[in-house]
Enzyme design. Structure first.
Site, PDB file in Angstrom:
ATOM      1  CE  LYS A  44      37.888  38.034  30.750  1.00  0.00           C
ATOM      2  NZ  LYS A  44      37.864  38.034  32.236  1.00  0.00           N
ATOM      3  CE  LYS A  46      43.069  37.942  31.586  1.00  0.00           C
ATOM      4  NZ  LYS A  46      42.645  37.923  32.983  1.00  0.00           N
TER       5      LYS A  46
HETATM    6  N1  C2G Z   1      43.813  40.595  40.806  1.00  0.00           N
HETATM    7  C1  C2G Z   1      44.451  41.245  41.865  1.00  0.00           C
HETATM    8  N2  C2G Z   1      45.791  41.174  41.992  1.00  0.00           N
HETATM    9  C2  C2G Z   1      46.532  40.466  41.100  1.00  0.00           C
HETATM   10  C3  C2G Z   1      45.903  39.786  40.035  1.00  0.00           C
HETATM   11  C4  C2G Z   1      44.527  39.863  39.906  1.00  0.00           C
HETATM   12  O1  C2G Z   1      43.781  41.897  42.691  1.00  0.00           O
HETATM   13  N3  C2G Z   1      47.881  40.416  41.267  1.00  0.00           N
HETATM   14  C5  C2G Z   1      42.354  40.697  40.701  1.00  0.00           C
HETATM   15  C6  C2G Z   1      41.897  41.402  39.416  1.00  0.00           C
HETATM   16  O2  C2G Z   1      41.960  42.815  39.595  1.00  0.00           O
HETATM   17  C7  C2G Z   1      40.454  40.904  39.304  1.00  0.00           C
HETATM   18  C8  C2G Z   1      40.562  39.472  39.874  1.00  0.00           C
HETATM   19  O3  C2G Z   1      41.788  39.420  40.637  1.00  0.00           O
HETATM   20  O4  C2G Z   1      39.610  41.657  40.160  1.00  0.00           O
HETATM   21  C9  C2G Z   1      40.587  38.416  38.799  1.00  0.00           C
HETATM   22  O5  C2G Z   1      41.669  38.685  37.933  1.00  0.00           O
HETATM   23  P1  C2G Z   1      41.520  38.234  36.371  1.00  0.00           P
HETATM   24  O6  C2G Z   1      41.107  36.814  36.324  1.00  0.00           O
HETATM   25  O7  C2G Z   1      42.738  38.691  35.653  1.00  0.00           O
HETATM   26  O8  C2G Z   1      40.281  39.131  35.967  1.00  0.00           O
HETATM   27  P2  C2G Z   1      40.038  39.904  34.573  1.00  0.00           P
HETATM   28  O9  C2G Z   1      40.512  39.084  33.440  1.00  0.00           O
HETATM   29  O10 C2G Z   1      40.559  41.258  34.776  1.00  0.00           O
HETATM   30  O11 C2G Z   1      38.434  39.850  34.506  1.00  0.00           O
HETATM   31  O12 C2G Z   1      34.220  41.730  33.442  1.00  0.00           O
HETATM   32  C10 C2G Z   1      35.386  41.866  34.222  1.00  0.00           C
HETATM   33  C11 C2G Z   1      36.457  40.881  33.794  1.00  0.00           C
HETATM   34  O13 C2G Z   1      35.915  39.579  33.678  1.00  0.00           O
HETATM   35  C12 C2G Z   1      37.592  40.899  34.819  1.00  0.00           C
END
Ligand code: C2G
Length: 131
Positions: A44, A46
């Site tokens: 990702k 990340k």
């Molecule tokens: N999130 C949110 N509001 C934020 C930050 C994050 O609603 N201010 C939500 C994201 O939309 C996600 C969850 O919190 O649903 C986790 O965020 P991340 O860890 O950044 O997830 P991500 O890297 O987008 O991983 O296969 C799907 C991926 O693994 C999603």
């Protein structure tokens, strides 16, 4: 029992994550979080401050979370939905439309992201202010 699943890295846990997990849990009776492994984070583009086991420990302490399983690859979602007998897939609106291919298997819901907070914002603010 209505089972909900969501996916993510959940690094440096913050109130935006909690808002998402709370709303996801409220859509059913049981919430599974598929937590990105350190290896999958690389896919990702990340990197997380906390390693998988630490992020898992933190998530398991949250009242809204019933089970944490590893997210190892993009392609596992369809299998997960049948394996964990999932009724609803939930994720933040930054993913709007990306997981509609799951709609033949379960309900797909995109929840509005929480504005004003993100893991990268926390990192940036800390490095700028040194607080
Ligand atoms: N999130 C949110 N509001 C934020 C930050 C994050 O609603 N201010 C939500 C994201 O939309 C996600 C969850 O919190 O649903 C986790 O965020 P991340 O860890 O950044 O997830 P991500 O890297 O987008 O991983 O296969 C799907 C991926 O693994 C999603």
């Amino acid at each position: 029992m209505k089972k909900v699943i969501t996916y993510g890295t959940f690094d440096l846990l913050h109130w935006g994550h909690i808002n998402l997990l709370k709303r996801a849990r409220e859509l059913g009776d049981y919430l599974v979080v598929a937590l990105s492994t350190d290896e999958f984070n690389l896919l990702k583009h990340k990197s997380s401050y906390h390693k998988y086991e630490e992020r898992k420990l933190i998530l398991e302490a949250i009242r809204y979370v019933d089970e944490v399983v590893p997210e190892k690859e993009w392609e596992q979602k369809r299998n997960d939905i049948s394996r964990y007998n999932i009724d609803t897939f939930v994720i933040g609106s930054d993913w709007e439309g990306e997981f509609d291919f799951l709609k033949d298997l379960c309900e797909v819901i995109y929840l509005p992201r929480t504005e004003g907070i993100s893991t990268s914002k926390v990192k940036e603010d800390l490095s700028e202010n040194g607080t």
